[in-house]
Design a protein around this motif. Structure first.
Motif, PDB file in Angstrom:
ATOM      1  N   LEU A 122       0.822  -1.211   0.000  1.00 39.48           N
ATOM      2  CA  LEU A 122       0.000   0.000   0.000  1.00 39.48           C
ATOM      3  C   LEU A 122       0.857   1.261   0.000  1.00 39.48           C
ATOM      4  CD1 LEU A 122      -2.614  -1.084   2.690  1.00 39.48           C
ATOM      5  CD2 LEU A 122      -2.802  -1.320   0.204  1.00 39.48           C
ATOM      6  N   ASP A 125      -1.958   6.779  -1.077  1.00 41.67           N
ATOM      7  CA  ASP A 125      -3.264   6.930  -1.717  1.00 41.67           C
ATOM      8  C   ASP A 125      -4.253   5.850  -1.299  1.00 41.67           C
ATOM      9  OD1 ASP A 125      -2.364   9.149  -3.132  1.00 41.67           O
ATOM     10  OD2 ASP A 125      -1.628   7.911  -4.796  1.00 41.67           O
ATOM     11  N   ASP A 126      -3.832   4.969  -0.395  1.00 37.60           N
ATOM     12  CA  ASP A 126      -4.655   3.843   0.031  1.00 37.60           C
ATOM     13  C   ASP A 126      -5.132   4.049   1.467  1.00 37.60           C
ATOM     14  OD1 ASP A 126      -4.058   2.551  -2.448  1.00 37.60           O
ATOM     15  OD2 ASP A 126      -2.117   1.958  -1.594  1.00 37.60           O
ATOM     16  N   ALA A 147      -0.129   4.350   4.238  1.00 39.04           N
ATOM     17  CA  ALA A 147      -1.560   4.402   3.945  1.00 39.04           C
ATOM     18  C   ALA A 147      -2.318   5.073   5.092  1.00 39.04           C
ATOM     19  CB  ALA A 147      -2.097   2.986   3.730  1.00 39.04           C
ATOM     20  N   ARG A 171      -7.215   4.742  -3.627  1.00 39.17           N
ATOM     21  CA  ARG A 171      -6.848   3.822  -4.711  1.00 39.17           C
ATOM     22  C   ARG A 171      -7.243   2.393  -4.338  1.00 39.17           C
ATOM     23  NH1 ARG A 171      -0.568   2.756  -6.064  1.00 39.17           N
ATOM     24  NH2 ARG A 171      -0.714   2.224  -3.846  1.00 39.17           N
ATOM     25  N   HIS A 172      -6.833   1.966  -3.132  1.00 36.27           N
ATOM     26  CA  HIS A 172      -7.216   0.662  -2.598  1.00 36.27           C
ATOM     27  C   HIS A 172      -7.749   0.855  -1.188  1.00 36.27           C
ATOM     28  CE1 HIS A 172      -5.195  -1.220  -5.946  1.00 36.27           C
ATOM     29  NE2 HIS A 172      -4.013  -0.774  -5.569  1.00 36.27           N
ATOM     30  N   ARG A 173      -8.799   0.111  -0.843  1.00 35.28           N
ATOM     31  CA  ARG A 173      -9.286   0.034   0.526  1.00 35.28           C
ATOM     32  C   ARG A 173      -9.059  -1.386   1.010  1.00 35.28           C
ATOM     33  NH1 ARG A 173     -15.000   2.757  -1.040  1.00 35.28           N
ATOM     34  NH2 ARG A 173     -14.393   1.707  -2.972  1.00 35.28           N
ATOM     35  N   LEU A 174      -8.318  -1.528   2.094  1.00 32.19           N
ATOM     36  CA  LEU A 174      -7.978  -2.849   2.611  1.00 32.19           C
ATOM     37  C   LEU A 174      -8.625  -3.042   3.978  1.00 32.19           C
ATOM     38  CD1 LEU A 174      -4.582  -4.682   2.464  1.00 32.19           C
ATOM     39  CD2 LEU A 174      -5.816  -4.581   4.617  1.00 32.19           C
ATOM     40  N   ASP A 201     -15.376  -3.016  -3.587  1.00 31.21           N
ATOM     41  CA  ASP A 201     -14.136  -3.317  -4.307  1.00 31.21           C
ATOM     42  C   ASP A 201     -12.934  -3.161  -3.376  1.00 31.21           C
ATOM     43  OD1 ASP A 201     -12.538  -4.070  -6.459  1.00 31.21           O
ATOM     44  OD2 ASP A 201     -12.229  -1.985  -7.085  1.00 31.21           O
ATOM     45  N   ALA A 202     -13.045  -3.723  -2.178  1.00 34.03           N
ATOM     46  CA  ALA A 202     -11.984  -3.631  -1.175  1.00 34.03           C
ATOM     47  C   ALA A 202     -11.191  -4.929  -1.119  1.00 34.03           C
ATOM     48  CB  ALA A 202     -12.576  -3.319   0.196  1.00 34.03           C
ATOM     49  N   VAL A 203      -9.961  -4.811  -0.664  1.00 39.87           N
ATOM     50  CA  VAL A 203      -9.095  -5.963  -0.418  1.00 39.87           C
ATOM     51  C   VAL A 203      -9.403  -6.496   0.979  1.00 39.87           C
ATOM     52  CG1 VAL A 203      -6.701  -6.744  -0.260  1.00 39.87           C
ATOM     53  CG2 VAL A 203      -7.323  -4.906  -1.866  1.00 39.87           C
ATOM     54  N   ASP A 233      -8.122 -12.201   0.230  1.00 45.17           N
ATOM     55  CA  ASP A 233      -7.062 -11.786  -0.685  1.00 45.17           C
ATOM     56  C   ASP A 233      -5.674 -11.994  -0.101  1.00 45.17           C
ATOM     57  OD1 ASP A 233      -8.675 -10.518  -2.896  1.00 45.17           O
ATOM     58  OD2 ASP A 233      -9.408  -9.348  -1.201  1.00 45.17           O
TER      59      ASP A 233
END
Length: 394
Positions: A122, A125-126, A147, A171-174, A201-203, A233
């Motif tokens: 990450l 932007d995450d 992050a 950008r990514h949500r975990l 659409d998250a990890v 994931d």
């Protein structure tokens, strides 16, 4: 020595000594197993994570002894130098097969694995969304990453969804959670977490340290327990609990995730490789955990019996079916006093109090193994019955 630093540390230690007290390590003797030696006495061991009883398994010990003679004690180099042996790849493949992942990567511990994941995958932007009761290693790993961080109250899916919606610019949500939470023994609501991850659409990342080898028909862990194979994931776990109680941890997932960690994860790159004899023992444990479901069946039966026995004695036991059994003894030193009484009766347990658990949530954490005999469990239940005298006097 710097007098200012020493003065501060001594003052803080004195304050801790007057408050919750200073922790000290218990020195035990003998091999890890259903019993343990303490100060010349043999106690029933309800304080370890040896869930499948593999720490003393003769097949594993024989394999380790052969490897020790053939490969030596350990390695003096990291994996990226000359520290990789064939057994490391075999163990990574065995772990991936056990948990149903494409690939896996070894670390010196699951703590290191959790330290190495977030920063490697990450960036600024995450955003990471973390359950409020996640393990300290996850918390520290998140802190090391650039992050953004959001913490949701334990198992509060409404709050988690609010954080997901509010971080739509990421950008990514975990989402990260323990599979089994070690203080309460409760299992993450993985079905709902998977649904939220798909919706936004998250990890999804799970630390399955207390579930690998324990939950699921083949011991694959929390996802298999819920019939959600392939839904996680990023999976982290340990080789130091159900899988033989040796050292080591791992990250498992898609091959692209694992290869990225192999390239840039600092705890992997800058740490000596796992000692080959330990890797041999861990691989034997992985194969046994997958191939002997009767160990999980015995573990479940032992857990159910002791849970019922403790409830019948009048103890407050948090609900669940995991071999972590929290016995709630709220307030002051009650949990410590009961733990001391149990040790006098031949049973080793530990009291958990603030800051490990919130004030007012003090407890004894009982941990059951497949290797406990009926006689040992009976002895433990009898000891808990006698320890009720402490409760009567409180």
């Amino acid at each position: 020595m710097n007098a200012t630093l020493l003065h501060r540390l001594r003052t803080e230690l004195d304050e801790r000594r007057r408050g919750p007290g200073l922790r000290s390590d218990l020195v035990v003797s003998g091999a890890q197993g259903p019993t343990v030696g303490v100060s010349g006495e043999t106690l029933v061991n309800l304080a370890s994570n040896d869930y499948l009883g593999l720490a003393g398994d003769s097949e594993i010990l024989d394999a380790v002894q052969r490897a020790l003679r053939e490969m030596g004690l350990g390695l003096t180099a990291g994996r990226v130098l000359c520290g990789t042996r064939e057994i490391h790849g075999q163990l990574e493949a065995g772990i991936a097969e056990l948990v149903g992942a494409e690939d896996a990567l070894l670390y010196s511990s699951c703590f290191d694995a959790n330290l190495g994941v977030f920063d490697a995958l990450l960036g600024p932007d995450d955003v990471v969304l973390s359950d409020g009761l996640n393990h300290a290693s996850l918390i520290d790993g998140i802190r090391l990453a650039s992050a953004r961080r959001r913490v949701f109250a334990h198992a509060n899916l409404d709050e988690l969804e609010r954080h997901l919606a509010e971080s739509a610019d990421a950008r990514h949500r975990l989402i990260v959670t323990d599979g089994v939470f070690s203080m309460d023994g409760d299992i993450a609501a993985l079905s709902q977490l998977c649904a939220l991850a798909q919706r936004y659409d998250a990890v999804l990342m799970v630390d399955d340290s207390h579930a690998t080898g324990v939950l699921g028909a083949t011991g694959a862990g929390t996802a298999e327990h819920f019939g959600l194979e392939g839904s996680v994931d990023v999976l982290t776990g340990t080789l130091g609990k159900a899988l033989g109680a040796g050292a080591g941890g791992f990250v498992a997932g898609d091959r692209a995730i694992v290869e990225t960690l192999r390239q840039v994860s600092r705890p992997y790159i800058f740490t000596n490789a796992m000692a080959p004899p330990l890797a041999v023992g861990a691989l034997a444990a992985v194969r046994i955990a997958r191939g002997r479901p009767e160990l999980r069946e015995r573990l479940a039966a032992n857990t159910a019996w002791l849970r019922m026995a403790l409830g019948d004695l009048g103890y407050e036991v948090l609900p669940g079916d995991h071999p972590i059994i929290p016995v709630m003894l709220r307030g002051g030193s009650l949990a410590r006093d009961v733990a001391a009484a149990l040790r006098h009766e031949g049973v080793l347990v530990f009291a958990l109090s603030h800051p490990v658990v919130p004030a007012g949530e003090e407890r004894i954490r009982v941990q059951v193994s497949a290797s406990h005999t009926a006689d040992q469990l009976e002895l433990a239940a009898t000891a808990f019955g006698r320890a009720r005298a402490v409760l009567a006097g409180s």
